[in-house]
Design a protein around this motif. Structure first.
Motif, mmCIF file in Angstrom:
data_model
loop_
_atom_site.group_PDB
_atom_site.id
_atom_site.type_symbol
_atom_site.label_atom_id
_atom_site.label_comp_id
_atom_site.label_asym_id
_atom_site.label_seq_id
_atom_site.Cartn_x
_atom_site.Cartn_y
_atom_site.Cartn_z
ATOM 1 N N SER A 1 0.853 -1.189 0.000
ATOM 2 C CA SER A 1 0.000 0.000 0.000
ATOM 3 C C SER A 1 0.887 1.237 0.000
ATOM 4 O O SER A 1 1.477 1.589 1.022
ATOM 5 C CB SER A 1 -0.913 -0.012 1.225
ATOM 6 N N ASP A 2 0.992 1.882 -1.164
ATOM 7 C CA ASP A 2 1.804 3.092 -1.297
ATOM 8 C C ASP A 2 1.000 4.358 -1.034
ATOM 9 O O ASP A 2 1.571 5.383 -0.665
ATOM 10 C CB ASP A 2 2.432 3.166 -2.696
ATOM 11 N N ALA A 3 -0.322 4.301 -1.234
ATOM 12 C CA ALA A 3 -1.185 5.457 -1.005
ATOM 13 C C ALA A 3 -2.641 5.004 -1.044
ATOM 14 O O ALA A 3 -2.960 3.938 -1.565
ATOM 15 C CB ALA A 3 -0.950 6.526 -2.086
ATOM 16 N N GLY A 4 -3.512 5.821 -0.493
ATOM 17 C CA GLY A 4 -4.945 5.558 -0.549
ATOM 18 C C GLY A 4 -5.381 4.429 0.360
ATOM 19 O O GLY A 4 -4.656 4.013 1.266
ATOM 20 N N CYS A 5 -6.584 3.932 0.100
ATOM 21 C CA CYS A 5 -7.194 2.882 0.921
ATOM 22 C C CYS A 5 -7.538 1.675 0.059
ATOM 23 O O CYS A 5 -8.067 1.817 -1.038
ATOM 24 C CB CYS A 5 -8.469 3.392 1.577
ATOM 25 N N LEU A 6 -7.266 0.492 0.602
ATOM 26 C CA LEU A 6 -7.617 -0.763 -0.059
ATOM 27 C C LEU A 6 -8.397 -1.621 0.919
ATOM 28 O O LEU A 6 -7.983 -1.790 2.069
ATOM 29 C CB LEU A 6 -6.356 -1.513 -0.504
ATOM 30 N N SER A 7 -9.535 -2.138 0.464
ATOM 31 C CA SER A 7 -10.350 -3.052 1.259
ATOM 32 C C SER A 7 -10.429 -4.388 0.536
ATOM 33 O O SER A 7 -10.426 -4.433 -0.698
ATOM 34 C CB SER A 7 -11.761 -2.503 1.449
ATOM 35 N N MET A 8 -10.526 -5.483 1.313
ATOM 36 C CA MET A 8 -10.583 -6.815 0.723
ATOM 37 C C MET A 8 -11.575 -7.685 1.490
ATOM 38 O O MET A 8 -11.596 -7.674 2.722
ATOM 39 C CB MET A 8 -9.196 -7.469 0.786
ATOM 40 N N THR A 9 -12.371 -8.432 0.733
ATOM 41 C CA THR A 9 -13.253 -9.436 1.304
ATOM 42 C C THR A 9 -13.036 -10.733 0.536
ATOM 43 O O THR A 9 -12.928 -10.724 -0.690
ATOM 44 C CB THR A 9 -14.734 -9.014 1.193
ATOM 45 N N ILE A 10 -12.968 -11.852 1.267
ATOM 46 C CA ILE A 10 -12.848 -13.175 0.650
ATOM 47 C C ILE A 10 -14.010 -13.995 1.169
ATOM 48 O O ILE A 10 -14.172 -14.161 2.382
ATOM 49 C CB ILE A 10 -11.510 -13.842 1.002
ATOM 50 N N GLN A 11 -14.822 -14.493 0.230
ATOM 51 C CA GLN A 11 -16.076 -15.127 0.639
ATOM 52 C C GLN A 11 -16.490 -16.217 -0.334
ATOM 53 O O GLN A 11 -16.408 -16.047 -1.547
ATOM 54 C CB GLN A 11 -17.155 -14.043 0.702
ATOM 55 N N LYS A 12 -16.933 -17.324 0.223
ATOM 56 C CA LYS A 12 -17.560 -18.388 -0.559
ATOM 57 C C LYS A 12 -19.031 -18.027 -0.677
ATOM 58 O O LYS A 12 -19.661 -17.608 0.295
ATOM 59 C CB LYS A 12 -17.380 -19.732 0.157
ATOM 60 N N GLU A 13 -19.589 -18.182 -1.875
ATOM 61 C CA GLU A 13 -20.969 -17.761 -2.118
ATOM 62 C C GLU A 13 -21.925 -18.381 -1.111
ATOM 63 O O GLU A 13 -21.900 -19.582 -0.854
ATOM 64 C CB GLU A 13 -21.409 -18.138 -3.533
ATOM 65 N N GLY A 14 -22.736 -17.528 -0.493
ATOM 66 C CA GLY A 14 -23.733 -17.969 0.466
ATOM 67 C C GLY A 14 -23.222 -18.122 1.884
ATOM 68 O O GLY A 14 -23.994 -18.387 2.801
ATOM 69 N N ASP A 15 -21.901 -17.979 2.092
ATOM 70 C CA ASP A 15 -21.297 -18.116 3.418
ATOM 71 C C ASP A 15 -20.816 -16.759 3.929
ATOM 72 O O ASP A 15 -20.699 -15.795 3.172
ATOM 73 C CB ASP A 15 -20.105 -19.079 3.381
ATOM 74 N N ASP A 16 -20.495 -16.725 5.212
ATOM 75 C CA ASP A 16 -19.868 -15.542 5.776
ATOM 76 C C ASP A 16 -18.458 -15.421 5.224
ATOM 77 O O ASP A 16 -17.829 -16.426 4.874
ATOM 78 C CB ASP A 16 -19.809 -15.644 7.308
ATOM 79 N N TYR B 1 -14.157 -19.306 -4.079
ATOM 80 C CA TYR B 1 -14.127 -18.159 -3.188
ATOM 81 C C TYR B 1 -13.887 -16.902 -4.021
ATOM 82 O O TYR B 1 -12.983 -16.873 -4.860
ATOM 83 C CB TYR B 1 -13.017 -18.299 -2.148
ATOM 84 N N THR B 2 -14.681 -15.874 -3.781
ATOM 85 C CA THR B 2 -14.522 -14.624 -4.497
ATOM 86 C C THR B 2 -13.730 -13.644 -3.651
ATOM 87 O O THR B 2 -14.080 -13.379 -2.501
ATOM 88 C CB THR B 2 -15.887 -14.015 -4.867
ATOM 89 N N VAL B 3 -12.648 -13.138 -4.235
ATOM 90 C CA VAL B 3 -11.863 -12.071 -3.627
ATOM 91 C C VAL B 3 -12.387 -10.766 -4.221
ATOM 92 O O VAL B 3 -12.373 -10.577 -5.436
ATOM 93 C CB VAL B 3 -10.365 -12.226 -3.934
ATOM 94 N N THR B 4 -12.872 -9.879 -3.366
ATOM 95 C CA THR B 4 -13.366 -8.583 -3.802
ATOM 96 C C THR B 4 -12.457 -7.509 -3.241
ATOM 97 O O THR B 4 -12.236 -7.442 -2.024
ATOM 98 C CB THR B 4 -14.812 -8.346 -3.328
ATOM 99 N N LEU B 5 -11.911 -6.687 -4.126
ATOM 100 C CA LEU B 5 -11.013 -5.607 -3.744
ATOM 101 C C LEU B 5 -11.645 -4.274 -4.110
ATOM 102 O O LEU B 5 -12.178 -4.123 -5.216
ATOM 103 C CB LEU B 5 -9.671 -5.739 -4.459
ATOM 104 N N THR B 6 -11.577 -3.316 -3.198
ATOM 105 C CA THR B 6 -12.079 -1.973 -3.460
ATOM 106 C C THR B 6 -10.968 -0.986 -3.140
ATOM 107 O O THR B 6 -10.411 -1.003 -2.036
ATOM 108 C CB THR B 6 -13.317 -1.658 -2.604
ATOM 109 N N GLY B 7 -10.651 -0.147 -4.117
ATOM 110 C CA GLY B 7 -9.632 0.875 -3.934
ATOM 111 C C GLY B 7 -10.240 2.259 -3.913
ATOM 112 O O GLY B 7 -11.208 2.531 -4.625
ATOM 113 N N GLU B 8 -9.675 3.111 -3.070
ATOM 114 C CA GLU B 8 -10.044 4.526 -3.018
ATOM 115 C C GLU B 8 -8.752 5.329 -3.091
ATOM 116 O O GLU B 8 -8.006 5.364 -2.118
ATOM 117 C CB GLU B 8 -10.810 4.834 -1.729
ATOM 118 N N THR B 9 -8.472 5.887 -4.250
ATOM 119 C CA THR B 9 -7.208 6.571 -4.564
ATOM 120 C C THR B 9 -6.003 5.717 -4.172
ATOM 121 O O THR B 9 -4.995 6.224 -3.688
ATOM 122 C CB THR B 9 -7.118 7.974 -3.918
ATOM 123 N N ALA B 10 -6.133 4.420 -4.369
ATOM 124 C CA ALA B 10 -5.089 3.473 -3.961
ATOM 125 C C ALA B 10 -3.989 3.380 -5.010
ATOM 126 O O ALA B 10 -4.243 3.444 -6.214
ATOM 127 C CB ALA B 10 -5.692 2.098 -3.712
#
Length: 128
Positions: free
Chosen positions: A62-77, A100-109
């Motif tokens: 992480s050089d700048a900004g914000c990064l969020s990550m979620t790892i989830q199997k469909e239908g599970d927590d 498993y789906t890895v979802t990444l969200t960047g904000e000025t990352a």
């Protein structure tokens, strides 16, 4: 009125010239995800196929900004959920086989994410 149309179009074009949603490289398949970016202002995802006991080996830079990550199997927590991730290396284990789906969200990352799948056999494995 016709003189205003080019001016309106120019204003719309300039407004659309803000930060790009994504500027960088991306390689992903069902066993890995590699992203390096100078601009990440959107949400991206990749589905990874894991067997029971396999781990996701994750490296975040992480050089700048914000990064969020979620790892989830469909239908599970989610098996992992993190926000404002700093530079770090960690693992996440999958107890069950599945997609498993890895979802990444960047904000000025700016930075990179590398995710690969490894086994969870440890030193007591077949070749220890």
């Amino acid at each position: 009125m016709k003189k205003c149309i080019p001016l309106i179009l120019l204003c719309l074009l300039l407004a659309a010239c803000g930060q790009p949603d994504y500027n960088g490289s991306r390689l992903g398949n069902d066993r890995e995800l590699h992203m390096t970016y100078t601009a990440f202002n959107t949400t991206d995802g990749q589905t990874l196929s894991l067997e029971a006991g396999e781990t996701l080996q994750i490296q975040v830079v992480s050089d700048a900004g914000c990064l969020s990550m979620t790892i989830q199997k469909e239908g599970d927590d989610p098996i992992y959920q993190g926000t404002n991730l700093p530079t770090q290396t960690f693992t996440v284990a999958a107890e069950e086989a599945g997609d498993y789906t890895v979802t990444l969200t960047g904000e000025t990352a700016k930075g990179s994410v590398d995710i690969t799948i490894g086994s969870n056999t440890g030193a007591g494995g077949c070749c220890g």
